[in-house]
Design a protein around this motif. Structure first.
Motif, PDB file in Angstrom:
ATOM      1  N   ASP A 237       1.698   2.279  -6.792  1.00  0.00           N
ATOM      2  CA  ASP A 237       1.964   3.655  -6.342  1.00  0.00           C
ATOM      3  C   ASP A 237       2.384   4.519  -7.520  1.00  0.00           C
ATOM      4  OD1 ASP A 237       1.581   3.092  -3.569  1.00  0.00           O
ATOM      5  OD2 ASP A 237       3.590   2.216  -3.503  1.00  0.00           O
ATOM      6  N   PHE A 238       1.962   5.788  -7.440  1.00  0.00           N
ATOM      7  CA  PHE A 238       2.230   6.750  -8.495  1.00  0.00           C
ATOM      8  C   PHE A 238       2.549   8.101  -7.863  1.00  0.00           C
ATOM      9  CE2 PHE A 238      -1.002   3.740  -9.658  1.00  0.00           C
ATOM     10  CZ  PHE A 238      -0.576   3.255 -10.881  1.00  0.00           C
ATOM     11  N   ARG A 239       3.400   8.881  -8.511  1.00  0.00           N
ATOM     12  CA  ARG A 239       3.658  10.263  -8.081  1.00  0.00           C
ATOM     13  C   ARG A 239       3.059  11.206  -9.112  1.00  0.00           C
ATOM     14  NH1 ARG A 239       8.529  11.566  -4.345  1.00  0.00           N
ATOM     15  NH2 ARG A 239       8.157   9.851  -2.932  1.00  0.00           N
ATOM     16  N   PHE A 240       2.304  12.156  -8.615  1.00  0.00           N
ATOM     17  CA  PHE A 240       1.664  13.158  -9.453  1.00  0.00           C
ATOM     18  C   PHE A 240       1.875  14.529  -8.822  1.00  0.00           C
ATOM     19  CE2 PHE A 240      -1.038   9.403 -10.271  1.00  0.00           C
ATOM     20  CZ  PHE A 240      -1.039   9.392 -11.656  1.00  0.00           C
ATOM     21  N   PRO A 241       1.717  15.587  -9.602  1.00  0.00           N
ATOM     22  CA  PRO A 241       1.670  16.910  -8.969  1.00  0.00           C
ATOM     23  C   PRO A 241       0.551  16.909  -7.927  1.00  0.00           C
ATOM     24  CG  PRO A 241       1.786  17.120 -11.351  1.00  0.00           C
ATOM     25  CD  PRO A 241       1.565  15.665 -11.050  1.00  0.00           C
ATOM     26  N   ARG A 242       0.720  17.705  -6.892  1.00  0.00           N
ATOM     27  CA  ARG A 242      -0.209  17.693  -5.770  1.00  0.00           C
ATOM     28  C   ARG A 242      -1.670  17.864  -6.195  1.00  0.00           C
ATOM     29  NH1 ARG A 242       0.096  21.338  -0.269  1.00  0.00           N
ATOM     30  NH2 ARG A 242      -1.649  20.325   0.748  1.00  0.00           N
TER      31      ARG A 242
ATOM     32  N   THR B 142     -11.931  12.093  -6.372  1.00  0.00           N
ATOM     33  CA  THR B 142     -12.889  11.471  -7.280  1.00  0.00           C
ATOM     34  C   THR B 142     -12.922   9.949  -7.182  1.00  0.00           C
ATOM     35  OG1 THR B 142     -11.266  11.467  -9.075  1.00  0.00           O
ATOM     36  CG2 THR B 142     -12.755  13.382  -8.933  1.00  0.00           C
ATOM     37  N   GLY B 143     -12.119   9.370  -6.284  1.00  0.00           N
ATOM     38  CA  GLY B 143     -12.134   7.932  -6.079  1.00  0.00           C
ATOM     39  C   GLY B 143     -11.353   7.130  -7.103  1.00  0.00           C
ATOM     40  N   ARG B 144     -10.563   7.789  -7.932  1.00  0.00           N
ATOM     41  CA  ARG B 144      -9.764   7.082  -8.936  1.00  0.00           C
ATOM     42  C   ARG B 144      -8.455   6.574  -8.350  1.00  0.00           C
ATOM     43  NH1 ARG B 144      -9.916  11.754 -13.007  1.00  0.00           N
ATOM     44  NH2 ARG B 144      -8.416  10.587 -14.221  1.00  0.00           N
ATOM     45  N   ALA B 145      -8.118   7.012  -7.148  1.00  0.00           N
ATOM     46  CA  ALA B 145      -6.926   6.560  -6.433  1.00  0.00           C
ATOM     47  C   ALA B 145      -7.205   6.719  -4.942  1.00  0.00           C
ATOM     48  CB  ALA B 145      -5.702   7.387  -6.836  1.00  0.00           C
ATOM     49  N   ILE B 146      -6.314   6.172  -4.132  1.00  0.00           N
ATOM     50  CA  ILE B 146      -6.418   6.286  -2.673  1.00  0.00           C
ATOM     51  C   ILE B 146      -5.116   6.872  -2.143  1.00  0.00           C
ATOM     52  CG2 ILE B 146      -8.046   4.363  -2.445  1.00  0.00           C
ATOM     53  CD1 ILE B 146      -5.652   2.613  -1.541  1.00  0.00           C
TER      54      ILE B 146
ATOM     55  N   PHE C 108       1.961   6.258   3.767  1.00  0.00           N
ATOM     56  CA  PHE C 108       2.223   7.702   3.785  1.00  0.00           C
ATOM     57  C   PHE C 108       0.968   8.464   3.339  1.00  0.00           C
ATOM     58  CE2 PHE C 108       6.130   5.447   2.571  1.00  0.00           C
ATOM     59  CZ  PHE C 108       6.893   5.696   3.696  1.00  0.00           C
ATOM     60  N   PRO C 109      -0.109   8.376   4.102  1.00  0.00           N
ATOM     61  CA  PRO C 109      -1.374   8.991   3.672  1.00  0.00           C
ATOM     62  C   PRO C 109      -1.318  10.505   3.540  1.00  0.00           C
ATOM     63  CG  PRO C 109      -1.529   8.236   5.942  1.00  0.00           C
ATOM     64  CD  PRO C 109      -0.219   7.723   5.401  1.00  0.00           C
ATOM     65  N   ASN C 110      -0.370  11.145   4.203  1.00  0.00           N
ATOM     66  CA  ASN C 110      -0.271  12.606   4.118  1.00  0.00           C
ATOM     67  C   ASN C 110       0.723  13.077   3.058  1.00  0.00           C
ATOM     68  OD1 ASN C 110      -2.169  13.003   6.189  1.00  0.00           O
ATOM     69  ND2 ASN C 110      -0.597  12.587   7.715  1.00  0.00           N
ATOM     70  N   SER C 111       1.214  12.146   2.247  1.00  0.00           N
ATOM     71  CA  SER C 111       2.112  12.525   1.155  1.00  0.00           C
ATOM     72  C   SER C 111       1.397  13.519   0.255  1.00  0.00           C
ATOM     73  CB  SER C 111       2.505  11.289   0.339  1.00  0.00           C
ATOM     74  OG  SER C 111       3.113  11.681  -0.872  1.00  0.00           O
ATOM     75  N   ARG C 112       2.126  14.497  -0.199  1.00  0.00           N
ATOM     76  CA  ARG C 112       1.528  15.515  -1.070  1.00  0.00           C
ATOM     77  C   ARG C 112       1.507  15.091  -2.529  1.00  0.00           C
ATOM     78  NH1 ARG C 112       2.655  21.379   1.084  1.00  0.00           N
ATOM     79  NH2 ARG C 112       2.346  20.989   3.284  1.00  0.00           N
TER      80      ARG C 112
END
Length: 122
Positions: free
Chosen positions: A58-63, A72-76, A81-85
């Motif tokens: 898991d990673f946190r990035f700006p929205r 682009t398929g580089r992450a899912i 928490f699929p609706n995480s921003r």
């Protein structure tokens, strides 16, 4: 889960200047998790990502970045928490997944490094 890809990722990440790990044997759902952080291991630092023992990272990035990585398929989306921003995930199941995981860790590492570089402050 083959542990070799996870060990390969860890070896590479821990070579990066200022990165340390923090292990939690009792992560969410009872699955162990290893977090990788940037900064001082004595005082802590921001997490650049973490990997659950089952190979889910898991990673946190700006929205905007998170949305682009997923588009682009580089992450899912995060499975729980699929609706995480801001949270994106990546499955590490084999040696072929190592490069993609390292790309995401490196992206966050560079962001954190730039943000925390005292030479750039002021």
């Amino acid at each position: 889960m083959n542990d070799r890809p996870l060990a390969q990722i860890e070896r590479e990440i821990l070579r990066w200047d200022g990165v340390f790990k923090k292990r939690d044997e009792h992560g969410p759902g009872g699955i162990g998790v290893t977090g990788y952080r940037y900064g001082n291991s004595e005082t802590g630092g921001p997490q650049i990502g973490h990997i659950h023992d089952d190979g889910h990272a898991d990673f946190r990035f700006p929205r905007e970045v998170r949305d682009e990585l997923i588009r682009t398929g580089r992450a899912i989306p995060h499975p729980a928490f699929p609706n995480s921003r801001t949270t994106a995930s990546y499955r590490i199941q084999s040696a072929e997944d190592v490069a993609g995981a390292l790309e995401l860790f490196r992206m966050n590492y560079e962001r954190r490094k730039e943000r925390n570089d005292p030479a750039k402050a002021g």
